[in-house]
Each structure stands twice: as structure tokens, then as C-alpha cells.
Design an enzyme around this catalytic site. Structure first.
Site, PDB file in Angstrom:
ATOM      1  CB  CYS A  66     -35.618 -18.112  23.841  1.00 55.54           C
ATOM      2  SG  CYS A  66     -37.201 -18.631  24.563  1.00 55.54           S
ATOM      3  CD  GLN A  67     -31.386 -12.964  25.335  1.00 55.18           C
ATOM      4  OE1 GLN A  67     -31.582 -12.229  24.366  1.00 55.18           O
ATOM      5  NE2 GLN A  67     -31.359 -12.512  26.564  1.00 55.18           N
TER       6      GLN A  67
END
Length: 350
Positions: A146-147
Site C-alpha cells: 500500500c505504501q
């Protein structure tokens, strides 16, 4: 050095809304009545109203999608899932780029995904579709979860600082719904209940428009490194998203905040673009970071409408903030990934 700006963001999601169908299927996999009630309560509290998928849902009991990609008892192997990713990803990426608006003079292309891989891949498809010059510098960011959007923006930022004439196209695309698993564990099913498909496209350059990118910082939290994990399995990618992640963030973020916030206090930031990894993750960030009241409202709105799309999700939040067109506001973006780790970006509206 000249400042760097995130000029515009375009987004796209598939046409099929699947949250109710996927929830019903997941609940049907749970053998015990007590566990089903627990799952239902937790699903009701998820903060998610809708999620989108490249797969058309099937409303009949015990079925997932209309075409039978997920056939009960015979879910597809990893190869079939990757073939589907390769077939479906370009069209969704093209829609996000079209939403971005006119593009010219692109010198760099950064593509991030953790849900599918192919070579030649999405970077080649985008180059051909857009008619990019064959000398465009291409970078693929893979498996950072997600980052990855913030990592991709950092790469774009560094390219423009090195050459103020650079114009960087950043694309984040995830087809998370290609990795459903036929498993009965409540925690695992709640994890699957979070994710949807989506794509973002962004332009980064030295033109003073949009958001000024003021700095980036990463923090590894090795004490919780196995609480988010993403590994290639025989039947898709195996996701671990422990229910302990929110507690770990509450413990781990406060001592790291001075560095993540660039030496400023939480109240110095008006905008908080927090990746909505789930309702409990957003609650944990509020408890750990103490942002201004209501600062996470846009993150919660994106979660409600789209669920967690992995890497593009924080870009959806940033786009909502850019649309408010309020100059002179200071912001912080934050997303979490395997490790456990946090990537942050400081920015200001112009």
C-alpha cells in the site's frame, strides 16, 4: 534546488461494484455460527460501503463472479491470476491516464503494482498507448504494498530535482480482487473484505501547480515485521494483515513522529492524507498522531467508496484534497506496507 510539484492526479476504478457479493461469499465459507456472527459484526464496522472489481459479481448463493473465474472448490492458480492481470491492467491504466488530462514531454515513467507482474509489462503498454519517446526512463516498483504510491512519488521527486526539465508520469495500479482465497479463517476473510481494484495516474514536474513536495521519510517497525506480509503462493498471492497492526501503530508511531513530520508538530499540518488501510488503521493513526479533529475525513470517504485498493488509495485521498483548491495549506501523506513500515510525504498546496 528548484521545488518539485505534484501537478495533477487522475483515477479510475472498474465498473463492477462487488462489496455485497464478496461479503456474502466470504461469510458462506465460515463453518461455525458463532464465527459467522463475529464476521458479520466486524464487516458491519468496516467503514466500507462499496468496492470495485474487474470481475462481474454473481448474486447467486455460494458464487463470486458471473464467469466462474472463482469456481467453488477450484480457485485459479497463480498463473491464471497473472494472465488475467496482464489482460486487464492496461485498459484500467489507460482510463486513469485519460482522467489525468493532456500529457506532453514525458521524460520518465514510474509504474507501481504489487498484485500482478508481466514482462514486457504495463510500462511498455503505457509507452505504446501514449506514444512516448523510446528514450523515456522507465521504473517499475513492485511488491511494496500500500505504501508504493509514496515510494513512486519519491522517485519522481528525485528525478525532477536532478533535472528540472523532467516530467514524470506515475501510475499505481492494483487488481486486488484477483487474489481471493477460499479459506474459512475469520481474520483472513476480513482481510479479503477490505480490498478492491483501482488505478491512479499523476504528473510530477517543476511547474508550480498542485502540491509542492517538501520531503519524504520512511520508518521501519521491525518489532511488527510479520504483521503485514505479501508472498507469492501457488494459488495467488498470500496476504497477511494481522489484526494487531492498529495496536502496533499506536505503539510505534509516536516515538517516530518527530522525524516523520519533519520536526514539526501534528497541529502544524492542516491536511492528513492517510492511506485508508481499514477503519481500525485510521482510528489507530488518529490515536497515535493526534491530527486536528476531522482531518481524516477524506481518507474515511475514500475507504467507504472504494475500500482499500492498495497503492493507488492514498492518491485518491490526495486528489480529493487537490480538488478543494485551498492554497497555503501544509499536509502530510502516510501509507503503510510490509515490514511493518511507514512511508510519509510532506507537501503544501499552491
Amino acid at each position: 534546488m528548484s521545488p518539485v510539484f505534484l501537478n495533477r492526479i487522475g483515477t479510475a476504478v472498474p465498473v463492477h461494484e462487488v462489496h455485497g457479493t464478496f461479503r456474502a461469499f466470504a461469510e458462506g465459507l465460515i463453518p461455525g455460527e458463532r464465527e459467522r456472527r463475529l464476521f458479520s459484526r466486524m464487516a458491519d464496522r468496516s467503514g466500507i460501503a462499496r468496492r470495485w472489481s474487474i470481475l462481474e459479481p454473481d448474486g447467486r448463493p455460494g458464487l463470486v463472479d458471473r464467469e466462474g473465474f472463482y469456481e467453488p472448490g477450484r480457485f485459479p492458480a497463480t498463473r491464471a491470476r497473472m494472465e488475467r492481470w496482464e489482460a486487464e491492467a492496461p485498459a484500467l491504466a489507460f482510463r486513469a491516464v485519460e482522467a489525468l488530462g493532456p500529457l506532453d514531454g514525458i521524460t520518465h515513467l514510474v509504474v507501481a503494482s504489487c498484485t500482478g507482474f508481466a514482462a514486457p509489462g504495463l510500462d511498455h503498454a503505457l509507452s505504446a498507448h501514449l506514444g512516448l519517446d523510446e528514450t523515456v526512463a522507465r521504473t517499475n516498483v513492485g511488491f511494496m504494498g500500500c505504501q508504493a504510491a509514496i515510494v513512486a512519488l519519491r522517485l519522481a521527486h528525485d528525478a525532477v530535482r536532478a533535472d528540472p526539465e523532467a516530467r514524470v508520469l506515475v501510475v499505481n495500479l492494483e487488481l486486488c480482487t484477483l487474489h481471493l482465497q477460499e479459506r474459512p479463517e475469520v481474520e483472513q476473510l476480513l482481510c479479503f473484505l477490505l480490498f478492491g481494484d483501482g488505478c491512479s495516474a499523476a504528473l510530477v514536474s517543476a511547474e508550480p501547480e498542485g502540491l509542492r513536495l517538501d520531503g519524504f521519510r520512511c520508518a521501519l517497525m521491525p518489532e511488527a515485521e510479520e504483521q503485514i506480509a505479501w508472498r507469492v503462493g501457488d494459488n495467488g498471492f498470500d496476504m497477511v494483515l494481522s489484526g494487531e497492526v492498529p495496536k502496533s501503530l499506536v505503539r510505534a508511531l509516536p516515538p517516530r513522529l518527530p522525524a516523520l513530520l519533519g520536526g514539526r508538530e501534528a497541529e502544524d499540518y492542516d491536511l492528513w492524507a492517510i492511506h485508508p488501510g481499514g477503519r481500525s488503521v485510521l482510528d489507530a493513526v488518529e490515536e497515535a498522531c493526534r491530527p486536528p479533529q476531522g482531518a481524516l475525513s477524506q481518507s474515511r470517504a475514500v475507504l467507504a467508496e472504494h475500500g482499500n485498493m492498495s497503492s493507488p488509495t492514498v492518491m485518491f485521498v490526495l486528489r480529493a484534497m487537490m480538488e478543494e483548491r485551498a492554497p497555503g495549506r501544509r499536509g502530510i501523506a502516510m501509507a503503510f506496507g510490509p515490514g511493518l513500515s511507514a512511508e510519509t510525504m510532506r507537501f503544501a498546496t499552491v
